[in-house]
Design a protein around this motif. Sequence first.
Motif, PDB file in Angstrom:
ATOM      1  N   PRO A  25       0.816  -1.226   0.000  1.00  0.00           N
ATOM      2  CA  PRO A  25       0.000   0.000   0.000  1.00  0.00           C
ATOM      3  C   PRO A  25       0.846   1.272   0.000  1.00  0.00           C
ATOM      4  O   PRO A  25       0.335   2.347  -0.286  1.00  0.00           O
ATOM      5  N   TRP A  26       2.139   1.158   0.330  1.00  0.00           N
ATOM      6  CA  TRP A  26       3.015   2.325   0.356  1.00  0.00           C
ATOM      7  C   TRP A  26       3.726   2.535  -0.980  1.00  0.00           C
ATOM      8  O   TRP A  26       3.690   3.617  -1.541  1.00  0.00           O
ATOM      9  N   CYS A  27       4.394   1.514  -1.480  1.00  0.00           N
ATOM     10  CA  CYS A  27       5.198   1.687  -2.703  1.00  0.00           C
ATOM     11  C   CYS A  27       4.593   1.016  -3.925  1.00  0.00           C
ATOM     12  O   CYS A  27       5.058   1.242  -5.041  1.00  0.00           O
ATOM     13  N   GLY A  28       3.572   0.160  -3.731  1.00  0.00           N
ATOM     14  CA  GLY A  28       2.901  -0.466  -4.853  1.00  0.00           C
ATOM     15  C   GLY A  28       3.540  -1.731  -5.371  1.00  0.00           C
ATOM     16  O   GLY A  28       3.003  -2.365  -6.284  1.00  0.00           O
ATOM     17  N   LYS A  29       4.685  -2.117  -4.818  1.00  0.00           N
ATOM     18  CA  LYS A  29       5.377  -3.317  -5.291  1.00  0.00           C
ATOM     19  C   LYS A  29       4.571  -4.579  -4.969  1.00  0.00           C
ATOM     20  O   LYS A  29       4.010  -4.718  -3.883  1.00  0.00           O
ATOM     21  N   GLY A  30       4.531  -5.493  -5.928  1.00  0.00           N
ATOM     22  CA  GLY A  30       3.877  -6.785  -5.729  1.00  0.00           C
ATOM     23  C   GLY A  30       4.908  -7.897  -5.763  1.00  0.00           C
ATOM     24  O   GLY A  30       6.035  -7.743  -5.303  1.00  0.00           O
ATOM     25  N   ASN A  31       4.502  -9.030  -6.335  1.00  0.00           N
ATOM     26  CA  ASN A  31       5.423 -10.155  -6.534  1.00  0.00           C
ATOM     27  C   ASN A  31       6.093 -10.575  -5.224  1.00  0.00           C
ATOM     28  O   ASN A  31       7.304 -10.744  -5.146  1.00  0.00           O
ATOM     29  N   LYS A  60      -3.741   2.580   6.969  1.00  0.00           N
ATOM     30  CA  LYS A  60      -3.347   2.953   5.608  1.00  0.00           C
ATOM     31  C   LYS A  60      -4.388   2.490   4.595  1.00  0.00           C
ATOM     32  O   LYS A  60      -4.801   3.256   3.710  1.00  0.00           O
ATOM     33  N   ILE A  61      -4.829   1.245   4.717  1.00  0.00           N
ATOM     34  CA  ILE A  61      -5.763   0.674   3.748  1.00  0.00           C
ATOM     35  C   ILE A  61      -7.141   1.335   3.843  1.00  0.00           C
ATOM     36  O   ILE A  61      -7.759   1.682   2.836  1.00  0.00           O
ATOM     37  N   GLU A  62      -7.620   1.514   5.079  1.00  0.00           N
ATOM     38  CA  GLU A  62      -8.970   2.029   5.293  1.00  0.00           C
ATOM     39  C   GLU A  62      -9.042   3.548   5.250  1.00  0.00           C
ATOM     40  O   GLU A  62     -10.132   4.124   5.193  1.00  0.00           O
ATOM     41  N   GLY A  63      -7.869   4.219   5.343  1.00  0.00           N
ATOM     42  CA  GLY A  63      -7.884   5.676   5.374  1.00  0.00           C
ATOM     43  C   GLY A  63      -8.476   6.227   6.652  1.00  0.00           C
ATOM     44  O   GLY A  63      -9.194   7.234   6.642  1.00  0.00           O
ATOM     45  N   ILE A  64      -8.169   5.575   7.794  1.00  0.00           N
ATOM     46  CA  ILE A  64      -8.694   6.000   9.084  1.00  0.00           C
ATOM     47  C   ILE A  64      -7.533   6.345  10.012  1.00  0.00           C
ATOM     48  O   ILE A  64      -6.404   5.922   9.773  1.00  0.00           O
ATOM     49  N   GLU A  68      -8.121   4.593  15.645  1.00  0.00           N
ATOM     50  CA  GLU A  68      -9.315   3.827  15.306  1.00  0.00           C
ATOM     51  C   GLU A  68      -8.945   2.417  14.861  1.00  0.00           C
ATOM     52  O   GLU A  68      -9.634   1.441  15.197  1.00  0.00           O
ATOM     53  N   ALA A  69      -7.869   2.314  14.107  1.00  0.00           N
ATOM     54  CA  ALA A  69      -7.404   0.995  13.675  1.00  0.00           C
ATOM     55  C   ALA A  69      -6.957   0.160  14.874  1.00  0.00           C
ATOM     56  O   ALA A  69      -7.192  -1.049  14.929  1.00  0.00           O
ATOM     57  N   GLU A  70      -6.311   0.807  15.841  1.00  0.00           N
ATOM     58  CA  GLU A  70      -5.877   0.095  17.050  1.00  0.00           C
ATOM     59  C   GLU A  70      -7.089  -0.449  17.812  1.00  0.00           C
ATOM     60  O   GLU A  70      -7.062  -1.562  18.345  1.00  0.00           O
ATOM     61  N   ARG A  71      -8.163   0.338  17.870  1.00  0.00           N
ATOM     62  CA  ARG A  71      -9.372  -0.124  18.550  1.00  0.00           C
ATOM     63  C   ARG A  71      -9.988  -1.307  17.816  1.00  0.00           C
ATOM     64  O   ARG A  71     -10.471  -2.260  18.439  1.00  0.00           O
ATOM     65  N   MET A  72      -9.992  -1.255  16.489  1.00  0.00           N
ATOM     66  CA  MET A  72     -10.537  -2.365  15.708  1.00  0.00           C
ATOM     67  C   MET A  72      -9.808  -3.659  16.025  1.00  0.00           C
ATOM     68  O   MET A  72     -10.422  -4.700  16.274  1.00  0.00           O
ATOM     69  N   GLY A 191      -7.268  18.103   7.645  1.00  0.00           N
ATOM     70  CA  GLY A 191      -6.415  17.089   7.026  1.00  0.00           C
ATOM     71  C   GLY A 191      -5.244  16.661   7.891  1.00  0.00           C
ATOM     72  O   GLY A 191      -5.288  16.754   9.120  1.00  0.00           O
ATOM     73  N   PRO A 192      -4.146  16.193   7.246  1.00  0.00           N
ATOM     74  CA  PRO A 192      -2.995  15.648   7.979  1.00  0.00           C
ATOM     75  C   PRO A 192      -2.296  16.715   8.809  1.00  0.00           C
ATOM     76  O   PRO A 192      -2.513  17.918   8.617  1.00  0.00           O
ATOM     77  N   VAL A 193      -1.460  16.268   9.715  1.00  0.00           N
ATOM     78  CA  VAL A 193      -0.714  17.189  10.574  1.00  0.00           C
ATOM     79  C   VAL A 193       0.639  17.481   9.951  1.00  0.00           C
ATOM     80  O   VAL A 193       1.417  16.572   9.668  1.00  0.00           O
ATOM     81  N   TRP A 194       0.910  18.755   9.731  1.00  0.00           N
ATOM     82  CA  TRP A 194       2.217  19.199   9.263  1.00  0.00           C
ATOM     83  C   TRP A 194       3.111  19.391  10.479  1.00  0.00           C
ATOM     84  O   TRP A 194       2.716  20.040  11.451  1.00  0.00           O
TER      85      TRP A 194
END
Length: 299
Positions: A25-31, A60-64, A68-72, A191-194
């Motif tokens: 999800p960061w660099c797009g590399k597969g394989n 990263k995947i869910e955009g949250i 929140e991801a930690e709670r999930m 949005g994001p934190v600078w």
Amino acid sequence: MILQILEDRFTIDKMNAENVSIDCPWCGKGNRHFTVHVSKPVFNCWSCGVRGSWPLLIAKIEGIPLHEAERMVSRAAFFTQSDQKEIEKKEIRPVYSEIELPRKSFWTARSRSYLTGRGITHDQIDEYGFYYCRSGRERNRIILPVTMNGRTVGYQARAIDPDAEVRYLSPKGASMGRFLFNYDELNRERGPVWVVEGIFDAVAVATLGLNVVAVFGKRISEDQQNLLSEWGNLVLCFDADTLMTIEGHWYDLMNRFDVRLCPVTDGDPADAIREGRFNQTTITNIAELYRGIARRVSK
């Protein structure tokens, strides 16, 4: 849980009973470059070097936000009891002691001129509570208060004398690495934190309508990372020499945040904004930059 999330969004390559592979999800590399462990809450990309726990991947995947991801993950009982306690501990906002600020003095023409030269307006002086001190330990300095959760917890005293040996003073015995300037003003709608190095940089970036905090130096401390963990997405906006200094620190940040860079090549962010050469759209994903560094090192 993790398999269900991955299967909904990726074509999964089941490597063995314990590992699956997806496109990074960061660099797009597969394989088979990106591996997710299904029985232990960890992942790793062998291409860009990003690695971490399931919550970071889910965020990263869910955009949250990361919290929140930690709670999930915590609710799904994939962590041990001690890990759950660690997550809960990070979600509790710390209680800060209020300090007494140095004595205020009347502004002098020189002290006012110093702030004007830094691009600070009269309204900003009032908004952030900046003032001049002409006596004591902080003599001939501008006091820049720092508040957390509504309390004055620290300050930086900026020398206006260009020949001063120490440009900034902090309260005796205080660890400014526990705090973030402008933290109370963060707003999810912006949005994001600078993340910037200095207070004047933060004031300048805030004029662009962006979420911004200052870390008082060239490194984001563990305490500061914990404060920012609920946001998940960071944009590091430092000057060129600071970026080189924290280069070894990026890998740690990649394990906790989705990190991007908006470097300033000449001077600092406040200078760039004041001179009209700041481009907030010039953003580089830190994983891409990390891969470039890895390539240079391997040559």
